[in-house]
Enzyme design. Structure first.
Site, short mmCIF file in Angstrom:
data_model
loop_
_atom_site.label_atom_id
_atom_site.label_comp_id
_atom_site.label_asym_id
_atom_site.label_seq_id
_atom_site.Cartn_x
_atom_site.Cartn_y
_atom_site.Cartn_z
N GLU A 2 13.10 50.74 43.10
CA GLU A 2 14.32 50.24 43.83
C GLU A 2 14.24 49.84 45.22
O GLU A 2 13.31 50.13 45.92
CB GLU A 2 15.42 51.58 44.11
N PHE A 6 0.83 53.54 49.33
CA PHE A 6 1.29 54.85 49.11
C PHE A 6 0.46 55.74 50.10
O PHE A 6 0.30 57.07 49.73
CB PHE A 6 1.22 55.14 47.73
N CYS A 15 13.04 59.37 40.48
CA CYS A 15 11.80 59.20 39.42
C CYS A 15 10.73 60.13 39.63
O CYS A 15 10.22 60.93 38.83
CB CYS A 15 11.46 57.77 39.40
N1 NAD Z 1 15.69 54.18 38.87
C1 NAD Z 1 14.49 53.76 38.77
O1 NAD Z 1 13.85 53.38 39.79
C2 NAD Z 1 13.60 53.82 37.36
C3 NAD Z 1 12.41 53.17 37.36
C4 NAD Z 1 11.62 53.12 36.35
C5 NAD Z 1 12.18 53.91 35.15
N2 NAD Z 1 13.27 54.59 35.26
C6 NAD Z 1 13.70 55.15 34.06
O2 NAD Z 1 14.70 54.56 33.54
C7 NAD Z 1 15.73 55.34 32.85
C8 NAD Z 1 17.06 54.97 33.50
O3 NAD Z 1 17.22 55.30 34.70
P1 NAD Z 1 18.19 54.71 35.70
O4 NAD Z 1 17.72 54.91 36.99
O5 NAD Z 1 18.64 53.38 35.30
O6 NAD Z 1 19.47 55.69 35.38
P2 NAD Z 1 20.86 55.62 35.63
O7 NAD Z 1 21.55 56.89 35.73
O8 NAD Z 1 21.21 54.70 36.74
O9 NAD Z 1 21.48 54.68 34.57
C9 NAD Z 1 21.88 55.25 33.15
C10 NAD Z 1 22.96 54.89 32.52
O10 NAD Z 1 23.06 54.87 31.11
C11 NAD Z 1 24.43 55.18 30.91
N3 NAD Z 1 24.31 56.04 29.60
C12 NAD Z 1 24.30 57.27 29.27
N4 NAD Z 1 24.44 57.67 27.99
C13 NAD Z 1 24.75 56.55 27.53
C14 NAD Z 1 25.03 56.07 26.19
N5 NAD Z 1 24.75 57.07 25.12
N6 NAD Z 1 25.17 54.82 25.69
C15 NAD Z 1 25.35 53.87 26.75
N7 NAD Z 1 25.09 54.15 27.97
C16 NAD Z 1 24.75 55.33 28.34
C17 NAD Z 1 25.06 56.03 31.93
O11 NAD Z 1 26.27 55.80 31.84
C18 NAD Z 1 24.34 55.03 33.17
O12 NAD Z 1 25.00 53.87 33.45
C19 NAD Z 1 15.30 56.91 32.96
O13 NAD Z 1 14.68 57.33 32.02
C20 NAD Z 1 14.41 56.58 34.21
O14 NAD Z 1 13.43 57.46 34.45
C21 NAD Z 1 14.09 54.60 36.48
#
Ligand code: NAD
Length: 470
Positions: free
Chosen positions: A155, A249, A260
């Protein structure tokens, strides 16, 4: 290609925008109707540099659309990407209910061959469970493949990370799915690493745990620097110049946070225990991370003597700069520690104020409208997130506005000599106190910071460390 993304959060929306940007036809789906309505109206629910423009550009040429219907996405798309949350249970293990639910929904809608891509961070062997679930719920017996394609975006620099990644990992057990995935990533000039599904899943947890380990390593070293009078910046430069180690890092600070690292390290510990190969090194990584904040608050207490009723300004709420994400932010934990001790905290963040206010994440905090506003009458300023914006604040004015010009830099963002020349008592992480501050009231804590600790203090510290590790 036609691609559906299920879960339009940080990862889903940014991935969707970037895939549309390179020419794919993308539909981003979310269960949250308010979010989808806002996106359709052109409102971007998160702050990420450049995202706003990229989304609008691709919506206007009809390469990016939004929906609440998984059925619609599965119907029109050859590739279905899962990007829903994988939050931790209280014991650190991963809550996979979101993934399981999406797998069932996909199974309900599946009418012809599709590639189901897991982009959420999941424990090794989740792909097998997703495939089992889809097979069980899809009564028509439609063919499909499950692929693991972990996401490594950071991010704050997510658009660049996605458009120019170091590598693209595709965990895939089928040639048919692999050739489709290669088409998805054909427009990107990044090395593609093809593995089996289990290895790809493991790569993500192993990568994040290693980065967290690097942070805890330098933070543990920062404590040794404080105790010995060495300078953590010089030590980090010295070891980081070795290509086998690398400088990134290795910045000492208040510790890692965010959505994360804390959850992924906890998840990896839990996964390793479940499969009978406990990864205890990572427990030490967690302990050092927690203790780094405790140590910082203790130094602040040493300087101010009593925190109760002290007016403390905190700059930074987000878990890192250039984002509005405050999930598991160390800055918030720190503010709550201070409030718990009775301090009066005024905080400011360039992008995080709104979320902290809306979700009431720091009950009792006063959210200031600017960095200068936050420091008015403050008896100490704590810098908790390394927003570059803070380096361009007029520190002469900060000095004038503060009741006592004491600065605790939890991210080593500021230059000690400049701060000294401006008349601040300036403390940072793992760096010796600058000379001028020896004349001020901070004199009292110099022996602690330079490591000339009494035997009593050292023993107390050791006991504290031992107690925490139990
Ligand atoms: N944020 C990061 O920097 C990052 C980086 C790499 C990996 N990840 C991984 O990616 C995944 C998502 O993370 P994020 O930060 O984007 O989460 P987030 O909470 O920002 O977004 C997840 C979205 O999924 C939606 N959602 C939940 N259940 C749902 C369903 N049944 N159908 C449709 N939509 C649904 C939620 O409403 C939300 O908008 C996690 O596993 C996280 O570990 C995150």
């Amino acid at each position: 290609m036609r691609i559906a993304i299920i879960g339009t959060g940080y990862v889903g929306l940014i991935t969707g925008a970037c895939l549309a940007e390179v020419g794919h036809q993308v539909i981003c789906i979310d269960i949250d109707e308010v979010k989808i309505k806002a996106l359709r109206a052109g409102k971007i629910p998160i702050y990420e540099p450049g995202l706003d423009e990229m989304v609008h550009r691709n919506v206007s040429v009809r390469r990016l659309a939004f929906s609440t219907s998984v059925d619609e996405g599965v119907d029109i798309s050859e590739v279905i990407v899962i990007a829903v949350p994988t939050p931790p249970h209280t014991d650190g293990s991963v809550d996979l209910t979101y993934i399981e639910r999406v797998a069932r929904e996909i199974a309900d809608s599946l009418k012809q061959y599709r590639v189901i891509v897991d982009k959420s961070t999941v424990p090794v062997k989740t792909g097998e469970k997703v495939a089992d679930t889809i097979r069980r719920y899809n009564r028509a017996g439609v063919e499909f493949d499950v692929v693991s394609n972990p996401e490594f975006l950071r991010e704050g620099s997510a658009l660049t990370d996605l458009m120019e990644p170091d590598r693209i990992v595709i965990g895939c057990n089928s040639e048919r799915a692999l050739s489709i995935m290669k088409s998805v990533y054909a427009p990107f000039s990044a090395p593609i690493m093809v593995t089996d599904v289990n290895s790809a899943e493991l790569i993500k947890h192993a990568a994040n745990s290693f980065l967290a380990l690097k942070i805890s390593y330098i933070n543990a070293l920062s404590a040794i620097c404080e105790a010995s009078g060495a300078d953590i910046d010089k030590v980090a430069d010295g070891i980081g110049a070795d290509k086998r180690i690398g400088r990134s890092f290795l910045n000492a600070g208040l510790g890692y946070g965010g959505s994360c690292f804390p959850k992924d390290v906890a998840a990896f510990i839990s996964i390793s225990e479940q499969i009978g190969e406990p990864f205890n090194l990572l427990k030490e990584v967690q302990r050092i991370n927690r203790f780094q904040r405790v140590r910082f608050v203790r130094r602040l207490r040493d300087a101010l003597w009593v925190l109760k009723e002290k007016r403390i300004a905190v700059w930074g709420l987000t878990f890192k700069p250039d984002t509005d994400d405050v999930r598991n932010s160390v800055a918030l934990d720190l503010i709550n520690d201070l409030i718990q001790e009775g301090a009066r905290v005024a905080a400011y963040d360039p992008k995080g104020n709104e979320k902290v206010q809306k979700l009431n994440l720091c009950p009792g905090v006063h959210l200031a409208s600017s960095a200068l506003n936050a420091v008015q009458g403050a008896e100490a300023l704590v810098l908790a997130t390394e927003w570059p914006d803070f380096t361009s604040v007029d520190f002469a004015e900060v000095h004038r506005q503060m009741h006592t010009p004491i600065v605790f830099d939890g991210r080593n963002l500021l230059d000690p000599n400049t701060m000294r020349d401006l008349g601040f008592q300036y403390y940072s992480i793992g760096r010796p106190l600058s000379k001028a501050s020896r004349n001020g009231p901070a004199d009292r804590i110099i022996p602690i910071d330079l490591g000339i600790r009494s035997k009593y203090t050292r023993r107390k510290l050791r006991d504290e460390v031992a107690q925490r590790s139990r």
